[in-house]
Write a protein that holds these residues in place. Structure first.
Motif, mmCIF file in Angstrom:
data_model
loop_
_atom_site.group_PDB
_atom_site.id
_atom_site.type_symbol
_atom_site.label_atom_id
_atom_site.label_comp_id
_atom_site.label_asym_id
_atom_site.label_seq_id
_atom_site.Cartn_x
_atom_site.Cartn_y
_atom_site.Cartn_z
ATOM 1 N N UNK A 170 51.998 41.840 54.296
ATOM 2 C CA UNK A 170 51.808 43.223 53.897
ATOM 3 C C UNK A 170 50.914 43.397 52.682
ATOM 4 N N UNK A 171 50.565 42.282 52.011
ATOM 5 C CA UNK A 171 49.705 42.378 50.826
ATOM 6 C C UNK A 171 48.313 41.789 51.069
ATOM 7 N N UNK A 172 47.988 41.513 52.312
ATOM 8 C CA UNK A 172 46.700 40.895 52.629
ATOM 9 C C UNK A 172 45.533 41.729 52.114
ATOM 10 N N UNK A 173 45.656 43.059 52.216
ATOM 11 C CA UNK A 173 44.564 43.959 51.800
ATOM 12 C C UNK A 173 44.233 43.826 50.320
ATOM 13 N N UNK A 174 45.179 43.334 49.533
ATOM 14 C CA UNK A 174 44.940 43.139 48.099
ATOM 15 C C UNK A 174 44.002 41.955 47.871
#
Length: 47
Positions: A36-40
């Motif tokens: 869920x934090x890949x976009x960061x």
């Protein structure tokens, strides 16, 4: 075994990995980049 088929326009390749190797890789990946934090970390929509 985990089979990963690659089908680019110029050919085909089937990669095979023992499932424990894939499981360990995914666990190590989750430890570095939480789901869920890949976009960061990576802009997947960038061209």
């Amino acid at each position: 075994m985990v089979r990963i088929p690659l089908t680019p326009p110029a050919g085909r390749a089937d990669l095979m990995f023992p499932w424990p190797v894939v499981t360990e890789f995914l666990q190590r990946t989750d430890a570095v980049v939480s789901p869920g934090t890949e976009h960061v970390h990576v802009d997947l929509d960038a061209n």
